[in-house]
Design an enzyme around this catalytic site. Sequence first.
Site, PDB file in Angstrom:
ATOM      1  N   GLU A  51     -13.719  11.919   3.102  1.00 21.10           N
ATOM      2  CA  GLU A  51     -12.277  12.161   3.122  1.00 21.10           C
ATOM      3  C   GLU A  51     -11.678  11.889   4.499  1.00 21.10           C
ATOM      4  OE1 GLU A  51     -10.033  13.030   0.709  1.00 21.10           O
ATOM      5  OE2 GLU A  51     -11.657  12.609  -0.698  1.00 21.10           O
ATOM      6  N   CYS A  73      -1.413   1.759  -8.913  1.00 23.93           N
ATOM      7  CA  CYS A  73      -0.096   2.092  -8.346  1.00 23.93           C
ATOM      8  C   CYS A  73      -0.091   1.769  -6.858  1.00 23.93           C
ATOM      9  CB  CYS A  73       0.224   3.568  -8.597  1.00 23.93           C
ATOM     10  SG  CYS A  73       1.952   4.006  -8.341  1.00 23.93           S
ATOM     11  N   CYS A 109       1.707  -1.817 -13.599  1.00 20.99           N
ATOM     12  CA  CYS A 109       2.278  -0.769 -14.444  1.00 20.99           C
ATOM     13  C   CYS A 109       1.835  -0.885 -15.896  1.00 20.99           C
ATOM     14  CB  CYS A 109       3.802  -0.815 -14.361  1.00 20.99           C
ATOM     15  SG  CYS A 109       4.445  -0.549 -12.687  1.00 20.99           S
ATOM     16  N   CYS A 139       7.366   6.893 -16.375  1.00 23.48           N
ATOM     17  CA  CYS A 139       7.576   6.658 -14.948  1.00 23.48           C
ATOM     18  C   CYS A 139       9.033   6.245 -14.723  1.00 23.48           C
ATOM     19  CB  CYS A 139       6.634   5.564 -14.439  1.00 23.48           C
ATOM     20  SG  CYS A 139       6.886   5.148 -12.698  1.00 23.48           S
TER      21      CYS A 139
END
Length: 356
Positions: free
Chosen positions: A37, A192, A199, A208
């Site tokens: 991370e 995205c 999409c 959306c």
Amino acid sequence: MSDSDFSRRLLNWFDQHGRKDLPWQQDINPYRVWVSEIMLQQTQVTTVIPYYQRFMARFPSAEALAQADIDDVLALWTGLGYYARARNLHKAAQTIVNEHNGEFPQTPETIASLPGIGRSTAAAIFSIACGGSAAILDGNVKRVLSRHSAIDGWPGKREIEQQLWQLAEAYTPQQRAADYTQAIMDLGATLCRRSKPECDRCPVSDDCKAKAMGRQSDYPGKKPRKALPVKTTHMLLIENLQGEILLEKRPSSGIWGGLWSLPELDSDGDIDDYLDATVGHIGVAEALSPMRHTFSHYHLDIQPQHIRLQREPTRIMEGTRQLWYKGGQQQLGLAAPVKKLLDSLLQNDLFTEPQP
């Protein structure tokens, strides 16, 4: 779309298309997830993978990292940038060993108390590796939520960020939180994307709002642009008779904190004074091609000066703050432009042959 329906559809997509073979997804534990991370902050997965693999091979546990010399840590980080991440990893590992008996904390609040770990990163570690459920809000998630709900404004503004946190918390399920956390990060990274979002393949595109308006590129809102100031410096590549280059260790805080760098001067008119004070005599400086290094908040224009010494230094070096660099024989944490300059010298065979 209800909150539960959003997470359900995202999880269904993840089951079929999510990434499940990344190095940090194997043998999952808090330490491995934490390192990944931190490395993934502002850095793409493809770039991180080889760094992560080398880092874990060298430092397989918090104990191993805590016991390491910071120079060894920074050497493995060279090229990833944002070196404060590496320094904080090292400090946090020492905190884990010294204050938590070597056991990684198990609550979001305690995880977030470690150096270099914020709310979102702590939540990701907690959800993925500790069996809990907590909302995350990294860059990918901000983009997904901003578009899906058409949240106007730059996410760096407090009020916009608070709206996004509310959405993130509402959508994060109590069950399968680890998969959901990975799923929403994957969605932002693979479909995205900032440009050319796919999409037609997105599992939550039906509702959306950005897609419905045809305004995907407007979300998230852009940070107000400011012209970056330009600073200048002269970097000295001082080469001794053995073909070694003088390096200096930077202070532990600030730009390139704790890394090894070339001596820097504000003006080439200061070179003779620096050489006299450092090596005891004056050499001839040859200006090399200038280069620009861009930080997040300014440009740094660098004028490299290559100086071959004609005799051995007569001054005593400053203890552990200076050393003569022997190229590939030494593993050091180097500032990115410094490494580029040194590599360029090596590739162009500008290092002299050792004197007999």
